[in-house]
Design an enzyme around this catalytic site. Structure first.
Site, PDB file in Angstrom:
ATOM      1  N   ASN A   9      31.202 -13.603  19.258  1.00 25.78           N
ATOM      2  CA  ASN A   9      30.579 -14.645  20.072  1.00 25.78           C
ATOM      3  C   ASN A   9      29.123 -14.245  20.296  1.00 25.78           C
ATOM      4  OD1 ASN A   9      29.803 -16.570  21.932  1.00 25.78           O
ATOM      5  ND2 ASN A   9      31.002 -15.716  23.622  1.00 25.78           N
ATOM      6  N   TRP A  10      28.228 -14.895  19.569  1.00 22.25           N
ATOM      7  CA  TRP A  10      26.810 -14.533  19.667  1.00 22.25           C
ATOM      8  C   TRP A  10      26.181 -14.956  20.985  1.00 22.25           C
ATOM      9  CZ3 TRP A  10      24.517 -16.250  14.251  1.00 22.25           C
ATOM     10  CH2 TRP A  10      25.088 -15.460  13.243  1.00 22.25           C
ATOM     11  N   LYS A  11      26.858 -15.817  21.741  1.00 22.43           N
ATOM     12  CA  LYS A  11      26.296 -16.365  22.980  1.00 22.43           C
ATOM     13  C   LYS A  11      24.916 -16.968  22.672  1.00 22.43           C
ATOM     14  CE  LYS A  11      29.213 -13.359  25.690  1.00 22.43           C
ATOM     15  NZ  LYS A  11      29.414 -12.630  26.961  1.00 22.43           N
ATOM     16  N   HIS A  94      35.324 -20.638  27.811  1.00 22.84           N
ATOM     17  CA  HIS A  94      34.785 -19.296  28.034  1.00 22.84           C
ATOM     18  C   HIS A  94      34.377 -19.170  29.498  1.00 22.84           C
ATOM     19  CE1 HIS A  94      32.083 -15.832  27.874  1.00 22.84           C
ATOM     20  NE2 HIS A  94      32.689 -15.502  26.740  1.00 22.84           N
ATOM     21  N   GLU A 166      39.969 -12.883  28.574  1.00 21.36           N
ATOM     22  CA  GLU A 166      38.697 -12.234  28.877  1.00 21.36           C
ATOM     23  C   GLU A 166      38.603 -11.991  30.379  1.00 21.36           C
ATOM     24  OE1 GLU A 166      35.291 -14.626  28.224  1.00 21.36           O
ATOM     25  OE2 GLU A 166      36.208 -16.364  29.158  1.00 21.36           O
ATOM     26  N   GLY A 172      30.273  -7.873  29.755  1.00 25.31           N
ATOM     27  CA  GLY A 172      28.876  -7.513  29.925  1.00 25.31           C
ATOM     28  C   GLY A 172      28.614  -6.524  31.038  1.00 25.31           C
ATOM     29  N   SER A 211      34.443  -6.527  26.673  1.00 27.16           N
ATOM     30  CA  SER A 211      33.653  -5.347  26.288  1.00 27.16           C
ATOM     31  C   SER A 211      34.358  -4.491  25.238  1.00 27.16           C
ATOM     32  CB  SER A 211      33.306  -4.503  27.531  1.00 27.16           C
ATOM     33  OG  SER A 211      32.458  -5.217  28.400  1.00 27.16           O
ATOM     34  N   GLY A 232      31.544  -9.824  22.122  1.00 24.96           N
ATOM     35  CA  GLY A 232      30.236 -10.283  22.558  1.00 24.96           C
ATOM     36  C   GLY A 232      29.123  -9.435  21.971  1.00 24.96           C
ATOM     37  N   GLY A 233      28.564  -8.545  22.795  1.00 25.82           N
ATOM     38  CA  GLY A 233      27.401  -7.762  22.393  1.00 25.82           C
ATOM     39  C   GLY A 233      27.549  -7.022  21.082  1.00 25.82           C
TER      40      GLY A 233
END
Length: 247
Positions: A9-11, A94, A166, A172, A211, A232-233
């Site tokens: 998920n690049w957000k 989300h 999630e 994050g 995470s 995510g990141g």
């Protein structure tokens, strides 16, 4: 046995140049990845994903979709439009959409239904806040979020859904649910689906989205009911994303 699935998920990250380098790196290692790989990009980059990933082992998708089919809904993007760009997946519900855009459980269910109508797999996200976890409300919260989807979909439609757990407190923040904590919630979610249809529950992919990193993915993915991750990141670095895909 359920095939592992790892979705990035690049957000709200990326640029044409950065995306090209990232996707090139992911494709280079996708052929030997143990998991099925996919990326969910911001809307403006879906054409780029389609151009660069078409024919590869990496699928792509979007981060949201309208519950409406078409019409005067400024700023919304229809499932039919996502289909034209070859999207396999779309994230719905989300926590950032629920928190910052006020999306209700019923709205999330409607989005999932619309995605399915156009042949796109909805990745339905559920999860609790830190306050809810500390109050012992985890199962009540994720159960309520899931129930809205269970009530809106037929068994056949439910069989085409991916779930993602999630924990909001682990997104994050650098905090991660222990593998046992995550497994407990995944088992609960599968049990809720099984109450509707055991066959669907046994086949359904339930991803963990809190995470996930290269150094904790293997332990998380070893759990009975964790079928991969919503990343995510770490999905913004090809080497990290591939390491998770090989966990």
């Amino acid at each position: 046995m359920r095939q592992k699935l790892v979705i990035g998920n690049w957000k709200m990250h990326g640029s044409l140049a950065a995306n090209a380098a990232l996707l090139e790196g992911i494709q280079a290692g996708a052929g030997v990845a143990r998991a099925t790989l996919a990326v969910c990009a911001p809307f403006p980059y879906l054409a780029q994903c389609q151009a660069l990933l078409n024919g590869s082992k990496v699928a792509w998708g979007a981060q949201d979709v309208s519950a409406e089919a078409r019409g005067a809904f400024t700023g919304e993007v229809a499932a039919s439009m996502l289909g034209e760009f070859g999207c396999t997946y779309v994230l719905v519900g989300h926590s950032e959409r629920r928190t910052y855009h006020g999306e209700t459980d019923q709205a999330v269910a409607a989005k999932a239904l619309r995605a399915l109508e156009f042949g796109i797999v909805p990745v339905v996200c559920v999860g609790e806040t830190l306050a809810q976890r500390e109050a012992g409300e985890t199962e009540a919260v994720v159960g309520r979020q899931l129930q809205a989807v269970l009530e809106a979909l037929t068994v056949e439609q439910l069989g085409r859904v991916v779930l993602a757990y999630e924990p909001v407190w682990a997104i994050g923040t650098g905090k991660t649910a222990t593998s046992e904590q995550a497994q407990a919630v995944h088992a609960f979610l599968r049990g809720q689906v099984a109450a509707r249809d055991a066959g669907v529950a046994g086949r359904m992919a339930i991803l963990y989205g809190g995470s996930v990193k290269p150094d904790n993915a293997a332990e998380l993915f070893s759990m009975t009911d964790i079928d991969g991750g919503l990343i995510g990141g770490a999905s913004l670095k090809s080497e990290d994303f591939l390491a998770i895909g090989n966990a």
